[in-house]
Design an enzyme around this catalytic site. Structure first.
Site, mmCIF file in Angstrom:
data_model
loop_
_atom_site.group_PDB
_atom_site.id
_atom_site.type_symbol
_atom_site.label_atom_id
_atom_site.label_comp_id
_atom_site.label_asym_id
_atom_site.label_seq_id
_atom_site.Cartn_x
_atom_site.Cartn_y
_atom_site.Cartn_z
ATOM 1 N N ARG A 245 0.829 -1.171 0.070
ATOM 2 C CA ARG A 245 -0.005 0.129 -0.051
ATOM 3 C C ARG A 245 0.848 1.240 -0.147
ATOM 4 N NH1 ARG A 245 -2.803 1.494 3.561
ATOM 5 N NH2 ARG A 245 -4.573 2.445 2.311
ATOM 6 N N CYS B 178 14.004 -5.796 -4.787
ATOM 7 C CA CYS B 178 15.025 -5.277 -5.613
ATOM 8 C C CYS B 178 13.926 -3.986 -6.430
ATOM 9 C CB CYS B 178 15.340 -6.062 -6.747
ATOM 10 S SG CYS B 178 16.476 -7.415 -6.168
#
Length: 445
Positions: free
Chosen positions: A340, A371
């Site tokens: 979120r 990543c």
């Protein structure tokens, strides 16, 4: 000012957090991290509060108001059972959510099926088990549902999803009642009225009423007032044209919760009374009989009852352009267990969970292990300057949409969900295992 941490949250003399009578560090020793923790007392207390306050407020005007739990916020069969026991219904938006709700013992007639693009299989299953409402979202779906109902010799109880044009609360991607979005049939263009006539005339369909949802993280009662007036006006227009007053109106939800200290939340006792009074004014203005009402509080039941626990890995200081510094605190989860922040710019609170610190606070950013430079859990928070590898970190108000939106990005394993109450822990959803991950992969021959 609303509380950010669950109702049973407390700290011992050594600074260790407890929720549901259990030390959080004890939970992590049993179940590892990352870990979603649900305070059962808090969650069920919120559910009962919504149910009781809205029932009482609308009863004062001589009608009823049912409450439906939003399964998309957080769902397990045990949670469905809690909601059933506490007198709520449940709304679902997929075949999977429907099966989990049923598995928990929720009676089918207390389930509402939502969705803007329901499959034939999902509609068929809903008809077969006898859900209480199917919310139609398009003229296409009305015809599809009618054909399926006739072929199965069933009657589909239908609510028409209405776009009222009242836009309230939240990020653009969670606003649901402006015109330029995927949900519902427009009140302004006449599509909603056309849909009501289509459902009324279609074989196999029972027009039960109208439904709307105006957004999320809403603090304004005025938005609910305006939406109710428009919905009741549509109901009156349809009654004038057809001679039929639909018996039900679902006002949706989107009640705000507090994610950070000092933030506001919508108090269900106040909201119930003020919304019921607003509806009474709308009924008096529009005329006609009182329908039965329902609401869907959304994240307001699950969100404040949940926290997420992480173990700190790397801590490093980064220089800022203004000459200051920021402490980056990397944890063993991230956007895979709470997307979120990166999706909506959501804000959260975080604290050390297993010890007390007398160190000076440092401007910090809690980041994950993925990543992505946008892999941020908490964008800005003051944490002790001595936070270090191995520390336990707790993030508040993650009961809604953390686990339900979790992914296996970077082939990580999704965390378990554990409920705590009276010093006992119960696994609601187990942690993914490496065997799970490999079982989904089809290896080369």
């Amino acid at each position: 000012m609303a509380a950010v941490w669950p109702v049973t949250h407390e700290r011992g003399d050594d600074g260790a957090m407890r929720v549901g009578g259990m030390e959080l560090r004890e939970l992590t020793s049993q179940f590892g991290t990352p870990l979603y923790v649900v305070d059962e007392q808090d969650m069920r207390g919120r559910a009962r509060a919504f149910q009781q306050h809205f029932a009482d407020a609308f009863a004062a005007h001589g009608t009823t108001c049912a409450v439906y739990y939003a399964s998309k916020a957080l769902l397990a069969s045990r949670i469905s059972a809690w909601m059933c026991e506490d007198g709520l219904g449940i709304d679902v938006a997929s075949g999977g959510e429907l099966e989990l709700a049923l598995r928990g013992g929720m009676p089918a007639d207390r389930i509402t099926l939502h969705g803007n693009n329901k499959s034939d299989a999902e509609l068929t299953r809903a008809l077969e088990v006898g859900v209480g409402h199917i919310v139609v979202d398009s003229l296409t779906e009305i015809q599809v549902l009618s054909d399926l109902a006739v072929s199965l010799d069933r009657i589909a109880p239908v609510l028409v999803r209405v776009t009222t044009g009242v836009h309230a609360g939240g990020h653009e991607y969670i606003a649901t009642s402006h015109e330029d979005q995927k949900f519902g049939l427009s009140l302004a263009t006449g599509a909603a009225l056309t849909a009501l006539h289509a459902v009324h005339d279609a074989p196999g369909l029972d027009l039960r009423g109208i439904h709307t949802h105006i957004g999320s993280q809403i603090l304004s009662i005025e938005a609910f007032r305006e939406s109710a007036e428009r919905m009741l006006g549509l109901r009156a227009d349809f009654a004038a044209a057809s001679g039929v007053e639909v018996p039900e109106v679902d006002l949706g939800g989107g009640y705000a919760i507090a994610y950070t200290a000092g933030a506001e939340a919508l108090d269900p006792s106040v909201a119930a009374r003020e919304i019921a009074d607003a509806v009474a004014g709308a009924v008096a203005s529009v005329g006609g009989s009182w329908p039965a009402f329902s609401i869907e509080p959304g994240r307001a039941i699950a969100g404040p009852a949940g926290i997420t626990l992480y173990t700190v890995g790397v801590v490093k200081e980064v220089a800022l352009e203004d000459g200051g510094a920021r402490q980056y605190v990397a944890v063993d989860g991230g956007m895979s267990d709470n997307p979120r922040t990166i999706m909506y710019g959501a804000e959260y609170s975080a604290e050390l969970a297993a010890r007390r610190s007398d160190a000076q606070p440092a401007l910090s950013r809690v980041v994950g292990k993925h990543c992505e430079s946008g892999d941020i859990v908490v964008r800005d928070v003051d944490l002790p300057a001595d936070v270090a590898r191995g520390d336990l970190l707790a993030v508040a108000a993650t009961g809604a949409y953390g686990r339900s939106m979790a992914s296996n990005y970077n082939a990580v394993l999704r965390p378990a969900v554990v409920a705590v109450r009276d010093g006992q822990a119960q696994v609601l959803i187990r942690r993914d295992t490496l065997e799970d991950l490999l079982s989904w992969d089809v290896a080369p021959a």
